[in-house]
Scaffold this active site. Structure first.
Site: not given
Ligand code: F6R
Length: 248
Positions: A66, A138, A140, A145
């Protein structure tokens, strides 16, 4: 779904090892990569392994999950910048040709066009051999989401308010956190041949519970991974706490 419960640095080392083995078996592997705080140590281990000549990335192709909409790739919080500085700048990957990170800039039409081309490019490269995922509090994965359709391909999306709050720690002010992103869809992610998800800390415990024990529902996007034939999750005791407490 295989579950590994361990502490850092072991978790990150195990994931890095899985990547190294994948590349040793297939030097032109197609890797799916994540950003965020969680994989940072894994990337450090990969850089160390490269410097120790245990692995070469010269024929490896990567696709990132992403990117924030509105940030140039040179912005210090863009995911292109993250990947370059955490990994690509320190290994022998062919950065221009072989690393694919979605662009976060352009009008709606060009972003949509890019999303379609991204899925096509993954197919053209033979599909993703090994995908690493982090986990949002959450539930994701990527930036899919709650409520994202399971059959989604790469697309533009709005970030949930809780994700904006979670990610505000990385910006000077919460008002600077982008509210939209481009992300691989859930179907795109599920097509990876092998998936390794990593989650640490108490903020991930509820999502890990739904990932492992919950019904498969679009309200908890991570729960779709229960349907993947080759998915392993790597968690620490805090992230696994709700699942552990239900066992007693
Ligand atoms: C990032 C991504 C997100 C993160 C998630 C957790 O490329 O796809 O799904 O993996 O938001 O983020 P952290 O590791 O910062 O807690």
């Amino acid at each position: 779904m295989k579950v590994v419960v361990a502490a850092e640095p072991e978790l990150s080392q195990q994931i890095a090892q899985a990547f190294i083995q994948q590349i040793q078996v297939k030097p032109n592997s197609v890797l799916g990569l994540a950003t965020g705080s969680t994989p940072i140590h894994t990337y450090q281990h990969l850089v160390e392994a490269y410097k120790a000549k245990q692995v070469s990335f010269k024929d490896v192709v990567t696709f990132n999950l992403d990117e924030y909409v509105g940030l140039e790739g040179t912005h210090h919080q863009s995911y292109r910048y993250f990947m370059n500085t955490q990994l690509f700048d320190h290994i022998d990957i062919q950065k221009e040709e072989n690393t694919h990170v979605l662009l976060g800039t352009g009008d709606a039409e060009s972003l949509q066009h890019q999303a379609k081309a991204f899925d096509a490019k993954i197919q053209e490269c033979g599909g993703i051999d090994l995908q690493i995922l982090g986990l949002g509090s959450d539930g994701h994965i990527g930036f899919n989401e709650p409520g994202t359709p399971f059959d989604s391909l790469t697309h533009c999306t709005s970030l949930a308010p809780s994700t904006i709050t979670d990610n505000a720690r990385l910006f000077d002010d919460i008002s600077e956190v982008p509210t939209q992103a481009v992300t691989m869809g859930l179907h795109t992610i599920m097509q990876a041949r092998r998936i390794l998800l990593m989650a640490t800390g108490p903020k991930k415990a509820e999502a890990v519970y739904h990932l492992v024990k919950g019904p498969v529902t679009e309200e908890w996007p991570c729960s779709i991974l229960q349907r993947h034939p080759d998915c392993a999750i790597f968690v620490d005791a805090e992230a696994y706490a709700l699942v552990s407490s239900q066992k007693e």
